[in-house]
Design a protein around this motif. Structure first.
Motif, PDB file in Angstrom:
ATOM      1  N   VAL A 169       3.474  -1.100  36.624  1.00 20.11           N
ATOM      2  CA  VAL A 169       2.760  -1.933  37.389  1.00 20.11           C
ATOM      3  C   VAL A 169       2.250  -1.247  38.595  1.00 20.11           C
ATOM      4  CG1 VAL A 169       4.450  -2.981  38.844  1.00 20.11           C
ATOM      5  CG2 VAL A 169       2.351  -4.150  38.197  1.00 20.11           C
ATOM      6  N   THR A 170       2.803  -0.170  38.877  1.00 16.82           N
ATOM      7  CA  THR A 170       2.665   0.581  40.304  1.00 16.82           C
ATOM      8  C   THR A 170       1.306   1.177  39.924  1.00 16.82           C
ATOM      9  OG1 THR A 170       4.793   1.134  40.578  1.00 16.82           O
ATOM     10  CG2 THR A 170       3.105   2.849  41.803  1.00 16.82           C
ATOM     11  N   PRO A 171       0.543   1.930  39.122  1.00 18.95           N
ATOM     12  CA  PRO A 171      -0.796   2.182  39.144  1.00 18.95           C
ATOM     13  C   PRO A 171      -1.814   0.995  39.217  1.00 18.95           C
ATOM     14  CG  PRO A 171       0.294   3.220  37.375  1.00 18.95           C
ATOM     15  CD  PRO A 171       1.421   2.057  37.871  1.00 18.95           C
ATOM     16  N   LEU A 172      -1.382  -0.065  38.653  1.00 17.32           N
ATOM     17  CA  LEU A 172      -2.307  -1.265  38.964  1.00 17.32           C
ATOM     18  C   LEU A 172      -2.540  -1.808  40.300  1.00 17.32           C
ATOM     19  CD1 LEU A 172      -0.900  -3.606  35.838  1.00 17.32           C
ATOM     20  CD2 LEU A 172      -3.034  -2.344  35.979  1.00 17.32           C
ATOM     21  N   ARG A 183       7.024   7.021  52.116  1.00 12.81           N
ATOM     22  CA  ARG A 183       7.899   8.356  52.153  1.00 12.81           C
ATOM     23  C   ARG A 183       7.869   8.838  50.771  1.00 12.81           C
ATOM     24  NH1 ARG A 183      12.650   9.452  55.312  1.00 12.81           N
ATOM     25  NH2 ARG A 183      13.949  10.650  53.959  1.00 12.81           N
ATOM     26  N   PHE A 184       7.679   8.251  49.619  1.00 11.15           N
ATOM     27  CA  PHE A 184       7.726   9.029  48.194  1.00 11.15           C
ATOM     28  C   PHE A 184       6.500   8.838  47.715  1.00 11.15           C
ATOM     29  CE2 PHE A 184      11.859   6.990  49.272  1.00 11.15           C
ATOM     30  CZ  PHE A 184      12.726   8.070  49.138  1.00 11.15           C
ATOM     31  N   VAL A 185       6.193   9.676  46.506  1.00 15.19           N
ATOM     32  CA  VAL A 185       5.166   9.763  45.671  1.00 15.19           C
ATOM     33  C   VAL A 185       5.328   8.451  44.737  1.00 15.19           C
ATOM     34  CG1 VAL A 185       4.595  12.001  45.710  1.00 15.19           C
ATOM     35  CG2 VAL A 185       6.358  11.091  43.937  1.00 15.19           C
ATOM     36  N   PRO A 186       3.940   8.011  44.049  1.00 18.33           N
ATOM     37  CA  PRO A 186       4.305   6.528  43.560  1.00 18.33           C
ATOM     38  C   PRO A 186       5.295   6.327  42.471  1.00 18.33           C
ATOM     39  CG  PRO A 186       1.993   6.963  44.110  1.00 18.33           C
ATOM     40  CD  PRO A 186       2.798   8.083  44.613  1.00 18.33           C
ATOM     41  N   ILE A 187       5.422   7.591  41.642  1.00 16.85           N
ATOM     42  CA  ILE A 187       6.268   7.651  40.752  1.00 16.85           C
ATOM     43  C   ILE A 187       7.813   7.325  40.859  1.00 16.85           C
ATOM     44  CG2 ILE A 187       6.512  10.165  40.268  1.00 16.85           C
ATOM     45  CD1 ILE A 187       6.572   7.759  37.562  1.00 16.85           C
ATOM     46  N   LEU A 188       8.133   8.053  42.120  1.00 14.80           N
ATOM     47  CA  LEU A 188       9.278   7.839  42.487  1.00 14.80           C
ATOM     48  C   LEU A 188       9.794   6.645  43.307  1.00 14.80           C
ATOM     49  CD1 LEU A 188      12.253   9.060  43.054  1.00 14.80           C
ATOM     50  CD2 LEU A 188      11.477  10.408  45.082  1.00 14.80           C
ATOM     51  N   SER A 189       8.525   6.027  43.864  1.00 18.91           N
ATOM     52  CA  SER A 189       8.628   4.799  44.313  1.00 18.91           C
ATOM     53  C   SER A 189       8.824   3.632  43.420  1.00 18.91           C
ATOM     54  CB  SER A 189       7.281   4.331  45.321  1.00 18.91           C
ATOM     55  OG  SER A 189       7.498   5.360  46.214  1.00 18.91           O
ATOM     56  N   ALA A 190       8.143   3.968  42.194  1.00 18.18           N
ATOM     57  CA  ALA A 190       8.059   3.022  41.054  1.00 18.18           C
ATOM     58  C   ALA A 190       9.682   2.971  40.562  1.00 18.18           C
ATOM     59  CB  ALA A 190       7.133   3.323  40.065  1.00 18.18           C
TER      60      ALA A 190
END
Length: 168
Positions: A87-90, A39-46
Motif C-alpha cells: 500500500v505504500t507505493p499507492l 526519516r527513512f526511505v519508503p521501503i523501510l518506512s513500509a
C-alpha cells in the motif's frame, strides 16, 4: 462456511468495515507513514509500519471469542508487513490521498470471506516483492515519498489572506 446466519448480521458487519478501515488509515497512512518517510526511505518506512500495524492487532489474537484467536499470529504479522509494503507505493503515487489505502484496507477486512490463513502469506509476500520490484525507483529513494501529514495542496482560506490560502 459463510460466517453470518442472517442478512442483518451481514449488513452490520459490512457497515462496520466501512467505518473501521478509514479510521485506521487516518493513523497508519495519514499520520504514521508520512512521519516515518521523513526519516527513512519508503521501503523501510513500509516495513516498520507493517510491523507496528501487525503488533497493534496482537490483543485480538489473545482474546478468546475473536476470529483472530483461532489464527496464528506470526503469519498475520508477516502478512501485515507485506500488505504495508503493497500500500505504500499507492499512497505515495497518489500524493498522500487516503482513498486508495482506504479501499485497499476495505477489501482486506471484507467480512463476506474472512481469511488470513497461513498459506495465503506465501502469495501475499510474493505480490509484495513484485510491488517492490515494479516500484524500485520510488521505494528506495525519498524524493517521491509523501512526508507531509496534510498535503500542501490542502489549503484553508482565511479572511484578509493575500496569498490565497494558508498552509495547514
Amino acid at each position: 462456511p459463510f460466517p453470518f446466519t442472517s442478512g442483518t448480521e451481514l449488513l452490520a458487519a459490512i457497515a462496520m468495515t466501512f467505518i473501521l478501515g478509514p479510521i485506521e488509515e487516518f493513523g497508519w497512512r495519514g499520520l504514521a507513514l508520512p512521519l516515518l518517510q521523513r526519516r527513512f526511505v519508503p521501503i523501510l518506512s513500509a516495513l516498520l509500519l507493517g510491523g507496528i500495524w501487525g503488533i497493534w492487532h496482537l490483543p485480538a489474537f489473545l482474546l478468546s471469542g475473536t476470529p483472530q484467536s483461532a489464527w496464528s499470529f506470526t503469519p498475520f504479522l508477516v502478512g501485515s508487513v507485506a500488505l504495508s509494503v503493497m500500500v505504500t507505493p499507492l499512497f505515495n503515487a497518489s500524493r498522500g490521498s487516503l482513498l486508495l489505502p482506504y479501499l485497499f484496507h476495505l477489501q482486506l477486512i471484507n467480512p463476506i470471506w474472512p481469511d488470513a490463513q497461513p498459506y495465503d502469506i506465501i502469495f501475499v509476500v510474493a505480490v509484495a516483492l513484485v510491488v517492490v520490484v515494479l516500484n524500485r525507483k520510488t521505494m528506495f529513494r525519498k524524493n517521491r515519498a509523501v512526508t507531509q501529514v496534510i498535503p500542501s495542496s490542502v489549503r484553508l482560506e482565511t479572511p484578509g489572506d493575500l496569498t490565497g490560502g494558508t498552509r495547514l
